[in-house]
Design a protein around this motif. Sequence first.
Motif, short mmCIF file in Angstrom:
data_model
loop_
_atom_site.label_atom_id
_atom_site.label_comp_id
_atom_site.label_asym_id
_atom_site.label_seq_id
_atom_site.Cartn_x
_atom_site.Cartn_y
_atom_site.Cartn_z
N ALA A 72 0.85 -1.20 0.00
CA ALA A 72 0.00 0.00 0.00
C ALA A 72 0.88 1.24 0.00
O ALA A 72 1.89 1.29 0.71
N PRO A 73 0.52 2.26 -0.78
CA PRO A 73 1.40 3.43 -0.91
C PRO A 73 1.47 4.30 0.33
O PRO A 73 2.48 4.95 0.57
N ALA A 74 0.39 4.33 1.15
CA ALA A 74 0.36 5.26 2.27
C ALA A 74 -0.66 4.81 3.31
O ALA A 74 -1.54 3.98 3.02
N PRO A 75 -0.57 5.34 4.52
CA PRO A 75 -1.60 5.05 5.53
C PRO A 75 -2.98 5.51 5.05
O PRO A 75 -3.09 6.46 4.28
N GLY A 76 -4.00 4.82 5.51
CA GLY A 76 -5.37 5.11 5.08
C GLY A 76 -5.84 4.19 3.98
O GLY A 76 -7.05 4.13 3.70
N ALA A 77 -4.91 3.44 3.36
CA ALA A 77 -5.32 2.46 2.36
C ALA A 77 -6.06 1.32 3.06
O ALA A 77 -5.74 0.94 4.19
N SER A 78 -7.04 0.76 2.38
CA SER A 78 -7.86 -0.29 2.99
C SER A 78 -8.02 -1.45 2.02
O SER A 78 -7.88 -1.31 0.81
N VAL A 79 -8.33 -2.60 2.59
CA VAL A 79 -8.61 -3.81 1.81
C VAL A 79 -9.90 -4.42 2.37
O VAL A 79 -10.09 -4.48 3.59
N ASP B 15 -11.79 -15.58 15.10
CA ASP B 15 -10.38 -15.18 15.22
C ASP B 15 -9.87 -14.62 13.90
O ASP B 15 -10.31 -15.02 12.81
N LEU B 16 -8.91 -13.70 14.03
CA LEU B 16 -8.23 -13.11 12.88
C LEU B 16 -6.72 -13.21 13.14
O LEU B 16 -6.24 -12.83 14.21
N ILE B 17 -5.98 -13.73 12.16
CA ILE B 17 -4.53 -13.84 12.28
C ILE B 17 -3.89 -12.93 11.24
O ILE B 17 -4.18 -13.04 10.04
N ILE B 18 -3.02 -12.05 11.69
CA ILE B 18 -2.33 -11.09 10.84
C ILE B 18 -0.83 -11.39 10.84
O ILE B 18 -0.22 -11.53 11.90
N THR B 19 -0.25 -11.51 9.65
CA THR B 19 1.20 -11.57 9.50
C THR B 19 1.63 -10.26 8.87
O THR B 19 1.38 -10.02 7.69
N ASN B 20 2.26 -9.42 9.65
CA ASN B 20 2.56 -8.06 9.22
C ASN B 20 3.88 -8.01 8.45
O ASN B 20 4.68 -8.94 8.47
N GLY B 21 4.10 -6.91 7.75
CA GLY B 21 5.35 -6.69 7.05
C GLY B 21 5.45 -7.44 5.74
O GLY B 21 4.49 -8.03 5.25
N ALA B 22 6.65 -7.42 5.16
CA ALA B 22 6.86 -8.03 3.85
C ALA B 22 6.96 -9.55 3.92
O ALA B 22 6.75 -10.22 2.91
N SER B 23 7.27 -10.11 5.08
CA SER B 23 7.42 -11.55 5.21
C SER B 23 7.48 -11.91 6.68
O SER B 23 7.77 -11.06 7.54
N ALA C 260 7.94 -0.87 4.99
CA ALA C 260 7.26 -0.29 6.15
C ALA C 260 6.10 -1.18 6.59
O ALA C 260 5.60 -2.02 5.82
N ARG C 261 5.67 -0.98 7.83
CA ARG C 261 4.57 -1.76 8.38
C ARG C 261 3.54 -0.85 9.05
O ARG C 261 3.90 0.23 9.55
N THR D 58 9.68 5.44 4.75
CA THR D 58 10.56 6.50 4.27
C THR D 58 10.46 6.57 2.75
O THR D 58 9.76 5.77 2.12
N GLU D 59 11.14 7.49 2.15
CA GLU D 59 11.08 7.67 0.71
C GLU D 59 11.56 6.39 0.00
O GLU D 59 12.60 5.82 0.35
N GLY D 60 10.78 5.97 -0.98
CA GLY D 60 11.10 4.77 -1.73
C GLY D 60 10.58 3.49 -1.12
O GLY D 60 10.79 2.41 -1.69
N ARG D 61 9.88 3.58 0.00
CA ARG D 61 9.34 2.38 0.65
C ARG D 61 7.82 2.50 0.73
O ARG D 61 7.26 3.59 0.59
N HIS D 62 7.15 1.38 0.96
CA HIS D 62 5.70 1.36 1.07
C HIS D 62 5.29 0.42 2.20
O HIS D 62 6.10 -0.33 2.74
N LEU D 63 4.02 0.46 2.56
CA LEU D 63 3.48 -0.40 3.63
C LEU D 63 3.26 -1.80 3.09
O LEU D 63 2.76 -1.98 1.97
N ALA D 64 3.61 -2.79 3.89
CA ALA D 64 3.48 -4.19 3.48
C ALA D 64 2.65 -4.96 4.50
O ALA D 64 2.83 -4.80 5.71
N LEU D 65 1.73 -5.79 4.00
CA LEU D 65 0.92 -6.69 4.84
C LEU D 65 0.96 -8.06 4.19
O LEU D 65 0.44 -8.26 3.09
#
Length: 231
Positions: free
Chosen positions: A125-132, A144-152, A162-163, A215-222
């Motif tokens: 996701a490019p920025a905070p506020g993005a939704s799925v 129950d909901l299981i979340i694996t955050n980040g790129a891996s 970013a996370r 930071t610049e050049g990075r994005h949010l990963a889920l």
Amino acid sequence: MPCPACGAPNAPGRRFCRRCAAVLNPAAKPAPLPWWRTMWPLGRRRVRAGSGRATRFLVVLVVLAALCAGGFLLLPAGRALVEDTRDKLGKSKPVTPVSVEASAEIPRHPAKNTTDGLSNRYWGAPAPGASVTYTFRKPFRFVDLIITNGASKSPESYPRQARALQLDLEVTTKDGERHRKELTLSDKPGPQTFPIRVSDAKTVRLTLRSPAGLTEGRHLALAEVEFFARS
């Protein structure tokens, strides 16, 4: 003993007055019944002298109305308690959504990567506020909901992007009722489990908040999102 009727004195042991023949020791009258004994049981109702039927009926009506109101107010709480008990005693099973739609996504990192079962592929996701938004074929008891955050889930790959450290969860039921909850994530690799406890869930939306490492050049990963229903 004076006669209760005429007042004439009588010798001890007499049963009737020597003057007027009145009974000297009349049996004591029974005490009047309380009002509730005049109403219950209905099949053997006895009416107390001097008690007002209208008053008794009004009291019974007020009691019944209070019981009905109390039952109506306590019904949701009782139903929730029963459902929570069944959740704890029962088993859960994974549920797969039929569609996954994101408000924004980075090329080559679509939102459907969060349900492919592979923790080394992620939604970007490019920025905070993005939704799925996840839509399910049939309503289910969402436990129950299981979340694996980040790129891996790998510690080496996790910090490469970013996370989001907070997710806004919105569950919509089949009747259109919405349940909202804030999920706080730990900034670490691996799955994190959150109890949800919502019945008849039809759609689930996750919104990314509180970025870390953006930071610049990075994005949010889920990396992965897993849903579990009561079996």
